[in-house]
Design an enzyme around this catalytic site. Structure first.
Site, PDB file in Angstrom:
ATOM      1  N   TRP A  26       3.148  -2.114   0.705  1.00 34.69           N
ATOM      2  CA  TRP A  26       2.621  -1.013   1.520  1.00 34.69           C
ATOM      3  C   TRP A  26       3.263  -0.963   2.892  1.00 34.69           C
ATOM      4  CZ3 TRP A  26       1.060   2.697  -1.205  1.00 34.69           C
ATOM      5  CH2 TRP A  26       0.427   2.460  -2.421  1.00 34.69           C
TER       6      TRP A  26
ATOM      7  N   ASP B  29      -2.652  -0.678   9.129  1.00 31.45           N
ATOM      8  CA  ASP B  29      -3.044  -0.004   7.890  1.00 31.45           C
ATOM      9  C   ASP B  29      -4.152  -0.860   7.287  1.00 31.45           C
ATOM     10  OD1 ASP B  29      -3.427   0.838   5.311  1.00 31.45           O
ATOM     11  OD2 ASP B  29      -1.307   0.814   4.740  1.00 31.45           O
TER      12      ASP B  29
ATOM     13  N   LYS C  42     -11.293   2.841  -1.304  1.00 29.77           N
ATOM     14  CA  LYS C  42     -11.531   1.456  -1.706  1.00 29.77           C
ATOM     15  C   LYS C  42     -12.928   1.022  -1.274  1.00 29.77           C
ATOM     16  CE  LYS C  42      -6.671   1.364  -1.247  1.00 29.77           C
ATOM     17  NZ  LYS C  42      -6.303   1.343  -2.626  1.00 29.77           N
TER      18      LYS C  42
END
Ligand code: PMP
Length: 373
Positions: A111, A185, A209
């Protein structure tokens, strides 16, 4: 109601109580006094009094839960984590007067690697530390990061959802003598543990999530960083504009905000973030203990930075992968297949996953290992 345990990395399991309340309110939403308004949340104008009440409650509950200081803005946006990979540099890469737009990146998995690549379109983006040479099994020492003085911020991914690598404390850049801002992030970490906001300039994450359904993106940003977007920044993605319009410069993802609001209420009922963090520690310890005690399963990540939220694990005998997944499904343990880029298995243990679910997984794993002989 007993449902199978869902270990998806996201969109992920939601608390059953939240789903049940949303179902009950689907056709006709009641206000805090139980007075029905004749429409469901999806059908409300985002400018009407009912939705404004839902929005304001969600923001204030989130601020309380995460102890977000008053000088940080909470923005509800769209586009997910990947859009933020562009939106952040468009807004924050030119914080330094008389210096070209620049941002640094610490790459600890897929990511953050993606984030660095995307930012190159908008500014000078440089990887200042990377765990790639070791296949992302540990986080490079903070002291080794080659931070550039003229960069506006350094980006980290606080929890790498695919590689299962997590920062268990955020780097203290001021202590390093750096004046760069920290951008995080936190897509797969937010609301799983407390946050030290004194170390953060901006954090972002998709909701799917730990916060609610996909479609909502959370941005938490210190307000003194606003107002310096690059001229090419789209208006709908200019944090200053979004903040000035209380996340309603354009139509926000209203239903996802409502669902996240129900999740925030549920989190408060669980005892808040400190309590949920204790539960998350217990869940992760149980699963890593099971993996480490076995001769069939392994997790390659250094114990100092193993993720509490996403636990990748591999079978030493890969030919058993399909049988493992089939057996797990039959035991009501769903979505354990690892990300296609790394293979193996992955168990995501977000807030809505109860300890009983992790125990059921651990029992299945032990049983599968015993029977395979
Ligand atoms: N960052 C992290 C840490 C993620 O886990 C994900 C999605 N799994 C993303 C970014 C991308 O988010 P989205 O799919 O919402 O764009």
């Amino acid at each position: 109601m007993q449902r199978p345990y869902n270990f998806s990395a996201g969109p992920a399991m939601m608390p059953i109580a939240v789903l049940a309340q949303a179902a009950e309110e689907m056709l006709d939403w009641p206000d805090a006094n139980g007075v029905r308004c004749g429409m469901g949340v999806m059908e409300m104008s985002h400018r009407g009094s009912q939705f404004i009440t839902i929005y304001e409650q969600a923001v204030s509950d989130l601020r309380e839960l995460l102890a977000v200081p008053a000088d940080f803005k909470i923005l509800f946006m769209q586009g997910g984590g990947l859009a933020e990979n562009a939106i952040v540099p468009l807004n924050l890469s030119a914080l330094r007067a008389n210096a070209p737009a620049a941002a640094d990146f610490v790459v600890t998995g897929s990511w953050s690697e993606k984030s660095a690549l995307e930012a190159q379109k908008y500014c000078s983006a440089q990887v200042v530390a990377s765990g790639a040479a070791e296949q992302f099994i540990r986080i490079p020492e903070v002291a080794s990061w080659r931070l550039r003085e003229h960069a506006s911020y350094v980006h980290i991914c606080s929890n790498e959802t695919i590689h299962g690598v997590e920062f268990h404390s955020l780097p203290d850049l001021k202590a390093l003598g750096s004046s760069t801002e920290l951008v995080v992030d936190f897509s797969s970490q937010i609301a799983s543990r407390t946050v030290d906001w004194s170390r953060v300039g901006l954090g972002f994450g998709g909701a799917q999530k730990n916060l609610g359904p996909a479609g909502l993106t959370l941005v938490v940003v210190r307000e003194d960083l606003l107002g310096r977007a690059l001229p090419i920044c789209p208006s709908a993605f200019d944090y200053q504009k979004v903040a000035d319009h209380h996340s309603m410069y354009n139509t926000p993802p209203t239903y996802a905000i409502y669902m996240a609001g129900l999740v925030f209420k549920w989190l408060k009922q669980q005892g808040g973030i400190a309590a949920i963090e204790r539960a998350n520690v217990a869940k992760a310890e149980l699963l890593y203990r099971t993996i480490d005690a076995s001769s069939l399963y392994f997790n390659p990540v250094h114990p100092d930075c193993r993720s509490r939220m996403n636990v990748p694990f591999f079978l030493r005998e890969e030919r058993l992968n399909d049988a493992f997944l089939e057996g797990a499904k039959a035991a009501c343990l769903l979505q354990l297949k690892g990300h296609k880029s790394v293979g193996g298995m992955r168990a995501s243990l977000y807030n809505a996953m109860p300890l009983a679910g992790v125990q059921a997984l651990a029992d299945f794993m032990t049983d599968f290992e015993r029977k395979r002989a």
